[in-house]
Scaffold this active site. Structure first.
Site, PDB file in Angstrom:
ATOM      1  CD  GLU A 233      -0.550  -5.418   5.923  1.00  0.00           C
ATOM      2  OE1 GLU A 233      -0.576  -6.045   4.843  1.00  0.00           O
ATOM      3  OE2 GLU A 233      -0.977  -4.149   6.052  1.00  0.00           O
TER       4      GLU A 233
ATOM      5  CG  HIS B   9      -3.348  -3.651   3.333  1.00  0.00           C
ATOM      6  ND1 HIS B   9      -2.367  -2.790   4.278  1.00  0.00           N
ATOM      7  CD2 HIS B   9      -3.954  -2.693   2.815  1.00  0.00           C
ATOM      8  CE1 HIS B   9      -2.212  -1.483   3.926  1.00  0.00           C
ATOM      9  NE2 HIS B   9      -3.424  -1.385   3.205  1.00  0.00           N
TER      10      HIS B   9
ATOM     11  CB  CYS C 123      -1.093  -0.115   1.043  1.00  0.00           C
ATOM     12  SG  CYS C 123      -2.360   0.932   1.110  1.00  0.00           S
TER      13      CYS C 123
END
Ligand SMILES: Nc1ncnc2c1ncn2[C@@H]1O[C@H](COP(=O)(O)OP(=O)(O)O)[C@@H](O)[C@H]1O
Ligand SMILES: [Mg+2]
Lengths: 237, 736, 85, 85
Positions: free
Chosen positions: A205, A203, A86
């Site tokens: 994560e 994302h 990002c």
């Protein structure tokens, strides 16, 4: 394998990347302050999401000049693994480590939500654990994720298989509706020519635990671990 | 008192009696700087002079309460050495003028209230009210308020996980923007907004002080009008990036034990921060305004004292610890300055250019405003509206059509168009995001989870402030219970008109009485909140709109429940009350364009038992889904669970000559639950034990929602159709 | 000498300008039908000390290239005028 | 006649400009220490048909007031030039 997570003023997904590496993958991780210039001892760097310098001027534009970025560029040139997520992706394009630019979402709104991305190149250190054309459910959250690159470079990206992820629907088909930001050619992630630097808008994560709705993001991290194991543990520099 | 003098204090919003009191406290007439300091601090916004005595009705204590109202936020113990801090606050007036920045700075302000205490903000919520979306200016306000909330919260990296929005013509030019923040802190790190210890340093950190927002609080303490637009202060612009740095640095300083007191600068700026902290500790301060970092040259002492520049914090630091604190501020690139010292005399002495420009007693400025017990009178509309029987409206011909219409009305329709613009996932703790009854966020630090919801219904409170107030508390806490969480505290934002009008004060008083009663029976303390009066434009008040922010605790995040139907064959039950009314309902509003009728009675004891049932059933793993019944009644709740799960349901309701009532009637203490057939017996037994009525409704399955009333089919519609109208209604209006 | 630089940063022609398109639509909705090709960029103002115009201009040019504009998607232009103190 | 309007929209002087401040700091970090008072606004370009300059200018003024600028926090200025087709 040791991950370094770069913290710029205004980074805010640094904690999430750290949590994933440390608590979910049970690997070593430490934060790297933006003033740091010594990156020895790290096997992979993560440039996390967030709003470095508020994203004022342009996303990633100011962070690119922090002292740590000089070292990141060195690290990448020597073949070190660098993952920009990002805002991290935006910083990497601004720094010239990745081609293209990310600008205002075509619908002009910030967009947060689940997206599906298809793995377009599964031979990279970041995607080795993926099946060809595997569709991953990974969320996005950004206002400037609209990828643009000139026609010539785009041709080169295609030829070199540098387009790593594309936005698709759950069934793996590209469509305007499945593209959350208007990105050229539905591009969600690109890598550099030598394949050791990856930038992605979604994302991974945030998709590392079933409790949060998906574990598909682990594919990216498992790929890194697998790559690292196969290569026998030498560090990037 | 000279004639010009009188004009001055009146223009500053003080009345003659208040001015006399100021003179008495000072022992002389105030100079201009002093008068301005009094004026901002004795404004309604800061002094609560018309609400304080009523707010005393709230139950504010309980075994978990560590900090009740009176500080920057309430703090509730969750065990294991950890606590939750939360508060809600309004930013209505600024948002009416400049919606993006008004909303953004509202979010910035409430975040500061949380980290001021040493708590890390972990979630944001908001409650919004606008006029009808048919109006272009309302669409502009709506779009920009949402953008402003997202712009601030997304940038700083705190997930916006829940909220609520309603549209009524009364909010046309006076939108409501209430923002709530929730934070987590180690109990031992809790630091208060105080200034103990003579000789300690007063340190101002963060943004430079500019001319923005001068007299913002006075502005917020009067009705909006053409004239007030003229007088409005320079609009404050939020700087979320700076706030992020301030947040990290503040938490680091507090965690290191480097500050003895911390206070954010919000309404009334430096004046508020210094007088409140000093007053809480019974101390005074000597300030040197020349030390305050300024954004513009040539600012006067008066301007510096009342500026409402954002992103500033006040730290009280022992001299021996200053260097360590300074290191932290520098590391985060923040500017800071020692602007004074704590004194023992109880007076705030302000110096500028070597002269004393103000000298006032802290306690008088911060807490000396007179309290008023305004007149209260039942408004004329009250009995009139109550006497309307909603069943006198003509019967609807097609209940399926009616359902689609209610489902597509902006109040009920999906707010995804809003929350997809908020980063609700950052921090990777969001287990349930927006769109359900309550958000659920896990707490990595303790292994628990919090459920969060914000609720209020101005239409209900307008028709019946007492029951409306009760229902707001009941609904907010019931939303928590539907996820399996036990409510542990609430914060409230009371949005009303001009309290000096007896009818408005009556609404206020009755609403607070109702809320207090609900809190007592449900055993949930009010630990903080905010009052926003003077929500009137050209003399027309908004609906009385109390908004309740509720926080619940889930010991185990794996044991939680959401609203989505899960599996064909699951059995459907209506748990709780069977009493409903169409009075004040969404149905009457949408189908008959009326706001009338009486609200159903509220059985708080049943409410309490229902919530207990929900919590225990979720913990025992009995429920596949649970969904609280509110706007639009049973039909809408069923439709929402169908849409969320992508699964239909076949439902049969007991007979009624007017199917609208069982379908769309609204009332508290109700929820629909679905259970696996195997869990049925256990659920029935638990409900019997807790004395909660369960009504069998039917079964989950198929791709349609079909409802019969005494075996006469009244609703029959595909999930596809429901979903389409539910999800596309607001985007369609906004992107026309 | 103090100079005032006015810098305009625009999206390159070949880059889609969604903001410009949205504003154009909004103008049309307000019945300004004679308007077309709306493009939106950034405008920056700053002051800088430089002995001579040329040195000042060179510096502004450099700042634009390095930081203020992104050459992949943006063009820039600027003017420099003497500033009164 | 076709006119090209160039519109500059700037934050009012007394309004905080966090972007400008961040860019100023960034420029200083790049050792451009002679730079100050960076302010960031918007730049818009558009074409419009109008018989005469005056009519065109009047319309641009009106569009700025109604839509393009936010009068609560922004000022605007513009120039109009004849556009080649
Ligand atoms: N409606 C309310 N319910 C409970 N407490 C309230 C209410 N309104 C205000 N308070 C309490 O009064 C105190 C002062 O509020 P406020 O001036 O808004 O605080 P701050 O200046 O920190 O924003 C706070 O502790 C707040 O929690
Ligand atoms: Mg406060």
């Amino acid at each position: 394998m040791k991950f370094g997570i770069i913290v710029f003023p205004g980074s805010n997904c640094d904690l999430d990347a750290y949590h994933l590496v440390k608590d979910v993958l049970k690997k070593e991780a430490s934060y790297i302050w933006w003033e740091e210039t010594d990156l020895s001892g790290y096997d992979a760097l993560i440039l996390p999401g967030g709003f470095s310098y508020g994203d004022y001027l342009r996303a990633g534009a100011i962070a690119r000049f922090t002292p740590v970025m000089g070292a990141v560029i060195q690290f990448a040139r020597q073949g070190g693994l660098v993952l920009g997520i990002c805002n991290g992706f935006q910083v990497l394009t601004e720094a010239g480590l990745l081609p293209g630019a990310l600008y205002r979402n075509a619908h002009l709104q910030f967009r947060c939500g689940w997206t599906y991305v298809r793995v377009e190149n599964h031979t990279l250190p970041f995607t080795g654990a993926a099946r060809p054309d595997q569709v991953l459910k990974i969320p996005v959250a950004h206002g400037d994720g609209n990828y643009y690159v000139g026609p010539e470079v785009l041709r080169r990206l295609k030829k070199n298989r540098q387009i790593v992820l594309r936005y698709v629907d759950a069934a793996g088909r590209e469509s305007a509706a499945a593209n959350p930001n208007g990105s050229l050619d539905h591009i969600a992630a690109v890598c550099n020519e030598s394949g050791n630097v990856l930038g992605m808008m979604p994302h991974p994560e945030r998709a590392g635990e079933a409790l949060l709705g998906s574990e598909d993001g682990l594919v990216i991290f498992r790929s890194l671990l697998q790559y690292f194991d196969q290569r026998g543990g030498g560090s990037g520099d | 008192m000279t004639e010009t003098g009188r004009h001055l204090w009146r223009r500053l919003g003080l009345n003659d009696g208040e001015y006399e009191r100021i003179c008495a406290d000072l022992g002389r007439e105030p100079n201009r700087v002093e008068l301005n300091m009094y004026s901002v601090m004795w404004s309604e916004h800061c002094s609560y002079k018309h609400s304080k005595s009523t707010l005393r009705l709230f139950p504010t204590s309980g075994p978990r309460v560590l900090l009740g109202p009176g500080e920057n936020a309430g703090v509730v113990d969750i065990g294991g050495g950890w606590a939750v801090a939360f508060k809600i606050e309004s930013h209505n007036h600024p948002s009416a003028i400049e919606p993006y920045q008004g909303a953004a700075t509202g979010v910035g302000g409430i975040i500061r209230d949380i980290f001021t205490l040493g708590a890390r903000p972990v979630a944001l919520l908001n409650s919004l009210r606008f006029g009808s979306l048919e109006d272009a200016r309302v669409r502009y306000l709506f779009d920009n308020v949402v953008a402003g909330i997202g712009g601030y919260g997304n940038c700083i990296g705190i997930p916006t996980v829940a909220g609520e929005i309603a549209f009524e013509p009364c909010y046309q030019d006076n939108p409501l923007v209430n923002a709530m923040c929730v934070g987590l802190l180690p109990v031992e790190k809790l630091v208060l907004g105080q200034a103990p210890g003579a000789g300690n340093l007063v340190v101002l950190v963060g943004a430079r002080t500019g001319r923005d927002g001068i007299h913002g609080v006075t502005f917020a303490s009067e009705e909006l009008s053409e004239a007030s637009a003229e007088r409005r202060p320079a609009v404050q612009v939020g700087d979320p990036f700076l706030e992020k740095l301030l947040l990290e640095a503040s938490l680091e300083v507090i965690a290191g034990g480097l500050a003895v007191g911390v206070q954010d600068l919000g309404g009334a700026g430096l004046t508020c921060a210094v007088t409140e902290t000093a007053a809480r500790s019974g101390s005074g301060m000597e300030l040197e305004l020349d030390k305050v970092p300024l954004r513009e040259a040539g600012m006067s002492p008066l301007e510096i004292m009342v500026s409402e520049s954002q992103e500033r914090m006040l730290f009280i630091i022992e001299p021996g610890r200053f260097n360590d604190a300074a290191k932290v501020f520098r590391r985060w690139g923040l500017s800071f300055a020692v602007i004074g010292r704590v004194t023992a005399d109880g007076w705030i002495t302000v110096k500028h250019g070597g002269r004393t420009v103000a000298r006032v007693p802290a306690a008088s400025v911060a807490g000396g405003a007179p309290l008023y017990e305004p007149d209260s009178r039942e408004p004329e509309y009250y009995r009139e509206r109550q006497s309307v029987d909603p069943l006198d409206y003509p019967a609807v011909e097609d209940c399926t059509e009616a359902l689609l219409e209610v489902l597509g009305s902006p109040d009920v329709a999906s707010k995804q168009w809003v929350w997809r613009r908020y980063d609700y996932m950052v921090r990777t703790c969001t287990v349930q995001g927006p769109g359900g009854d309550a958000a659920v966020i896990r707490l990595r630090e303790t292994g628990q989870a919090l459920a969060l919801a914000v609720d209020g219904n101005g239409r209900h409170t307008y028709l019946d402030p007492y029951r409306g107030g009760m229902m707001a508390v009941a609904e907010a806490t019931r939303n928590l219970a539907c996820t399996g969480a036990e409510p542990i505290g609430i914060t409230d934002c009371l949005n009303f008109g001009n309290p000096e009008k007896p009818e408005i004060f009556w609404q206020f008083r009755r609403a607070v009485e109702g809320m207090s009663e609900a809190c007592r029976v449900l055993e949930v303390p009010v630990v903080g909140g905010n009052v926003s009066f003077y929500n009137e434009v050209e003399g027309e008040a908004i609906y009385p709109t109390p908004v309740v922010g509720a926080v619940g605790l889930l010991e185990n995040p794996d044991q939680q429940c959401d609203i989505a139907f899960k599996k064909a064959g699951d059995l459907l039950y209506l748990a709780g009350s069977s009493t409903v009314s169409l009075g004040g309902s969404q149905f009457i509003k949408v189908i008959h364009q009326a706001v009338a009728g009486s609200l159903p009675p509220v059985d708080l004891a049943l409410e309490k038992r229902l919530q207990k049932l929900l919590v225990q059933a979720v913990r025992a793993g009995l429920l596949s889904s649970a969904h609280d019944l509110s706007d639009g009644g049973l039909a809408v709740a069923l439709a929402e669970s169908c849409i969320a799960g992508g699964l239909g349901a076949q439902v049969t309701l007991p007979g009624h000559p007017r199917p609208e009532l069982p379908l769309f009637g609204e009332g508290p203490s109700r929820a629909i639950v679905s259970v696996k057939a195997a869990a049925r017996e256990k659920l029935l037994a638990l409900a019997a034990k807790l004395e909660v009525p369960l009504l069998f409704l039917g079964e989950v399955g198929g791709d349609k929602l079909s409802i019969s009333v005494t075996h006469v089919p009244v609703v029959d519609v595909t999930i596809f159709e429901l979903k389409k109208i539910y999800e596309e209604s607001i985007p369609c209006i906004m992107e026309q | 000498m103090l100079w005032k630089a006015r810098i305009e940063i625009t999206l390159k022609k070949e880059v889609l300008d969604p903001q410009g398109a949205a504003v154009e639509n909004a103008l049309k909705a307000l019945h300004y039908n004679n308007v077309k090709q709306v493009r939106i960029g950034k405008y920056m103002e700053l002051y800088l000390e430089a002995e001579e115009r040329e040195a000042g201009a060179k510096q502004v040019e450099e700042m634009c290239r390095r930081l203020l504009a992104n050459p992949v998607i943006e063009d820039f232009s600027y003017t420099l005028t003497e500033a009164e103190r």
